[in-house]
Design a protein around this motif. Sequence first.
Motif, short mmCIF file in Angstrom:
data_model
loop_
_atom_site.label_atom_id
_atom_site.label_comp_id
_atom_site.label_asym_id
_atom_site.label_seq_id
_atom_site.Cartn_x
_atom_site.Cartn_y
_atom_site.Cartn_z
N ASP A 1 44.75 28.61 31.62
CA ASP A 1 43.99 29.72 31.02
C ASP A 1 42.54 29.77 31.49
O ASP A 1 41.60 29.82 30.70
N LEU A 2 42.36 29.75 32.81
CA LEU A 2 41.02 29.89 33.38
C LEU A 2 40.87 31.32 33.89
O LEU A 2 41.53 31.73 34.84
N MET A 3 40.00 32.10 33.26
CA MET A 3 39.93 33.54 33.50
C MET A 3 38.60 34.00 34.10
O MET A 3 38.38 35.20 34.20
N LEU A 4 37.74 33.07 34.50
CA LEU A 4 36.45 33.46 35.07
C LEU A 4 36.36 32.98 36.52
O LEU A 4 36.65 31.81 36.80
N PRO A 5 36.00 33.86 37.46
CA PRO A 5 35.77 33.39 38.83
C PRO A 5 34.47 32.60 38.91
O PRO A 5 33.51 32.87 38.18
N GLY A 6 34.44 31.59 39.78
CA GLY A 6 33.24 30.79 39.95
C GLY A 6 33.56 29.32 40.04
O GLY A 6 34.70 28.90 40.32
N HIS A 7 32.54 28.50 39.80
CA HIS A 7 32.64 27.05 39.91
C HIS A 7 32.89 26.41 38.55
O HIS A 7 32.29 26.81 37.54
N TYR A 8 33.75 25.40 38.54
CA TYR A 8 34.05 24.60 37.35
C TYR A 8 33.77 23.14 37.67
O TYR A 8 33.92 22.69 38.82
N GLN A 9 33.41 22.39 36.62
CA GLN A 9 33.18 20.95 36.76
C GLN A 9 33.78 20.21 35.58
O GLN A 9 33.74 20.70 34.44
N VAL A 10 34.37 19.05 35.88
CA VAL A 10 34.93 18.18 34.84
C VAL A 10 34.00 16.98 34.71
O VAL A 10 33.74 16.27 35.69
N ALA A 11 33.51 16.75 33.50
CA ALA A 11 32.57 15.66 33.25
C ALA A 11 33.12 14.77 32.15
O ALA A 11 33.96 15.19 31.33
N VAL A 12 32.67 13.53 32.13
CA VAL A 12 33.02 12.60 31.07
C VAL A 12 31.74 12.23 30.33
O VAL A 12 30.69 12.01 30.94
N THR A 13 31.81 12.23 29.01
CA THR A 13 30.63 11.94 28.19
C THR A 13 30.78 10.57 27.56
O THR A 13 31.85 10.20 27.07
N GLN A 14 29.72 9.83 27.60
CA GLN A 14 29.65 8.51 26.97
C GLN A 14 28.34 8.45 26.18
O GLN A 14 27.27 8.34 26.76
N ARG A 15 28.49 8.60 24.87
CA ARG A 15 27.32 8.64 24.00
C ARG A 15 26.39 9.77 24.44
O ARG A 15 26.73 10.93 24.37
N GLU A 16 25.20 9.44 24.96
CA GLU A 16 24.24 10.48 25.31
C GLU A 16 24.22 10.78 26.81
O GLU A 16 23.40 11.59 27.27
N THR A 17 25.08 10.18 27.58
CA THR A 17 25.09 10.40 29.02
C THR A 17 26.40 11.08 29.42
O THR A 17 27.39 11.05 28.69
N SER A 18 26.38 11.72 30.57
CA SER A 18 27.58 12.36 31.11
C SER A 18 27.61 12.15 32.60
O SER A 18 26.57 12.02 33.26
N ASP A 19 28.82 12.12 33.15
CA ASP A 19 29.02 11.90 34.57
C ASP A 19 30.03 12.95 35.06
O ASP A 19 31.12 13.07 34.50
N VAL A 20 29.64 13.70 36.07
CA VAL A 20 30.53 14.72 36.62
C VAL A 20 31.54 14.03 37.53
O VAL A 20 31.18 13.38 38.51
N LEU A 21 32.82 14.18 37.20
CA LEU A 21 33.87 13.48 37.93
C LEU A 21 34.52 14.32 39.02
O LEU A 21 34.88 13.79 40.08
N ALA A 22 34.69 15.60 38.78
CA ALA A 22 35.40 16.45 39.73
C ALA A 22 34.95 17.89 39.57
O ALA A 22 34.34 18.26 38.55
N GLY A 23 35.25 18.69 40.55
CA GLY A 23 34.92 20.10 40.51
C GLY A 23 35.98 20.92 41.22
O GLY A 23 36.74 20.40 42.05
N PHE A 24 36.04 22.18 40.89
CA PHE A 24 36.96 23.10 41.57
C PHE A 24 36.43 24.51 41.42
O PHE A 24 35.52 24.78 40.63
N SER A 25 36.99 25.43 42.20
CA SER A 25 36.54 26.82 42.22
C SER A 25 37.73 27.75 42.01
O SER A 25 38.87 27.42 42.35
N ILE A 26 37.43 28.92 41.45
CA ILE A 26 38.45 29.93 41.19
C ILE A 26 37.96 31.27 41.74
O ILE A 26 36.81 31.66 41.51
N ASN A 27 38.84 31.95 42.48
CA ASN A 27 38.52 33.25 43.06
C ASN A 27 39.58 34.27 42.65
O ASN A 27 40.76 33.93 42.53
N PRO A 28 39.18 35.53 42.45
CA PRO A 28 40.18 36.57 42.22
C PRO A 28 40.92 36.90 43.49
O PRO A 28 40.43 36.66 44.60
N SER A 29 42.12 37.42 43.34
CA SER A 29 42.89 37.84 44.50
C SER A 29 42.22 39.03 45.16
O SER A 29 41.65 39.90 44.50
N GLY A 30 42.27 39.06 46.50
CA GLY A 30 41.67 40.19 47.22
C GLY A 30 42.32 41.50 46.87
O GLY A 30 41.68 42.55 46.93
#
Length: 809
Positions: free
Chosen positions: A708-737
């Motif tokens: 259910d990802l409905m917005l074109p653009g960049h996405y990032q997956v992060a993990v939070t540990q208390r007050e810090t966060s670390d970006v683990l992975a990213g991906f992009s979504i584009n509409p069909s031409g």
Amino acid sequence: MSLLNPALLFGLALAVVPVVLHLLLRAKPKRLVFPALRLLKQRRIQNTRRLRLRQWWLLLLRMLVVAVFVLALCRPSLPPAQYSPTVGEWLRLATVAALGAAAYFTAMTWWQRQRLPRHTLLTRRTMLRGGVGIGAVLLAVVFVAWPYQRRVAAEITGPAPSALDNLPVAAVFVFDNSLSLSYQYQGRSLLDAARSLVVSQLGQLPPGSQAAVLDASGKLPPVFTPDLTATQNRVTSLAIEPVVQSLNERLRAAIRFQQNDRRRTLGEQASVAESRRQDKFVREIYLVTDLAKSAWQPDDSGTLKAELAETPWLGMYLLDVGLEKPTNLGMVSVRPSREAVESQGAVFLEGTVRSEGGLRDEAVVELWVNGSDGKPIKRDQQNVSFVSAPEAAVRFQVSGLTGRFAQGELRLAAADPLAVDDAGYFTIRVLPTLRVLVVAEERSQAGFWLEALHGLNSDGEAYHATFVTTGALLTTDLATFDVACLINATSPPREVWDKLAAFVRNGGGLATFAGAFSSAAVTSGTRLDPLSYNSPAAQELLPAKLKASLKFDPSQHLNFRDAIHPLTQRLDALGALATLNDVSFHRYWSVEPLPAAATLARWTDDAAQPALLLREVGQGRSALFASSVDSIAWNDWPRNWTFLVFADQLLQVLSRQAVARANFGLGDPAVVLLPDDAPPGNLLLRLPDFTQRGLPSAGDRREVAIPDLMLPGHYQVAVTQRETSDVLAGFSINPSGAETLLERLTADDLDSLFGAKRYGLARDLESLSRSVQTGRLGQEVYGLLLACLVVVFAGEQLTATWFYRMDET
């Protein structure tokens, strides 16, 4: 036939006014003293007969003028049909007129040659005109009017609605709220214009009406509500949906919804005979669209047309909110040559730009890559031209990538009316160096394979290869490697197989190459022991049993048949599959696949025997290639460039790095691969609109599925540990031409979808009102009656002036 003003029918009584005037104002005879009265009496009788006939014609024409005028004021409507005469009907009418004229002038010429007395000729002429007129009317009725009414009756597919304009309406409004409706025109989007028109139409529905709203996404369930204000609020809250269903399906859903509601309404009349039950609503469907072809599916089977033909009681109206000639400049696609690259490696980006409606002859495409702080940095730009074709290609190179991933976009420098496709987004995963253990009896047996891994490091540190002999494998710590390659191991003992099986179950990858003679056939040199490979310990790991080492005569080739496997797709995308036909294989191992194995490639011999097999074992993968990677006596593959490509892609598949995608289409479920060193904690998804939401834990697996990802653009997956966060992975979504392709449906396309004359088409509220009125009450014949009135009035004037003129000598 129905009437907009039926009360005016009482005006037909005025048709007797000409009769009364004729009786009151007719001329009275005057007495004159004159001799020779016998001849005058005979002439008087002939004139009286002639004038009496003329008076009847004039009287009928004057009565007809009043009747047609009253009918025109009543504004009658007929069921929709083609009321204009056809070419054949016009020709038949002209033939009847020509025959009448020929009969008249022939008789008059004959009588004039006989030199009849003038009063006799005038009397005969008057009688001839009446006879020819009556005969022409009868011929026109038989040969023109009767076929005309039969044709029109056949075109009327159903009886004219007995509804008046104020009967309650059950209306379903189907909205095309796809990406193309975000097109900007005169300071607002097409969807804004559509909402405004529908709100106005809702305000014109008769009292007691009910309405339902469907959108192209399928999220809104159809529900009739008599509260039209609530329906208006629902309409104004509609928004652009990037992922939509075809309008064919949404219209069919609206038709089924109307059928079910009509069936329920008729079922409530249980006390009435079924043949006499009537729906209490006029049922209509309004489709609000820009008529873009991309929102429709080809309906070759005519399903939608057939369903509309089965529901003649259902009105179908199209509200076109699009432009006749839309213009757009957009990014059709962005394709990285690889979605994963080693640190400091390079990748090529290929993009396609499309110009519609002749908006521009050239454009500038810019390459932007996000820096370490997440802010985009412009790296390059290219000019493209659309003079020779509406689409143009661009190609950029991106290098020096670091971190876990890199994100960027290909962006159009100039703005246009449709902003949603002005940029194409991409994500490139930056891979850690893949640690590969190469195992063989001697280093020389793995020479070609080691050289291939070294050649793959030309753009960076993609692979770190370590060689050990088969005997040293038991003392090697496999936990420090990602993939192990077993090349022509003669007879590995059970302990080796058990150690490799544990390594694969924990997520490692194993590539086994059978490129040596069977020990049953030769006693010296490089050889394999089938008994070791077919032992229970080995079969817990390998995807097939070894049968015999054989020779091809003539040489054969590899044929990758599993088109949906990532390995096949990557080889095909890199152009390797077509070149494999040039690689000859001379020797191979005949194998028997296990049920759990997948055959990715076969030999091109008549038996199509398996060549490359893959098996899932625990969290890892095990592959078997039934030929050599180190001997040109078995094949000449090491001399071909596809050998490097195969080595690269096979190791990526075995390590699961090639499986993880980083670029998806709108609506596709994204599966994100987390790094091995991901710390524990709560996972968060950061969206392109700068919001974030929680994600379920990945557990023991490194993959996270995100639907259910409905917005074109960049996405990032992060993990939070208390007050810090670390970006683990990213991906992009584009509409069909295709979603932003603005080519419009033609009239022929609409007739093919709905059926000719089965729908009404409007571009504004006024034309929509006329179309709806025609659908509810039928086709109005006001204009036709006015034309008849003009003809009859002209005939009356002609009769009054020409027929009663003084007979000249």
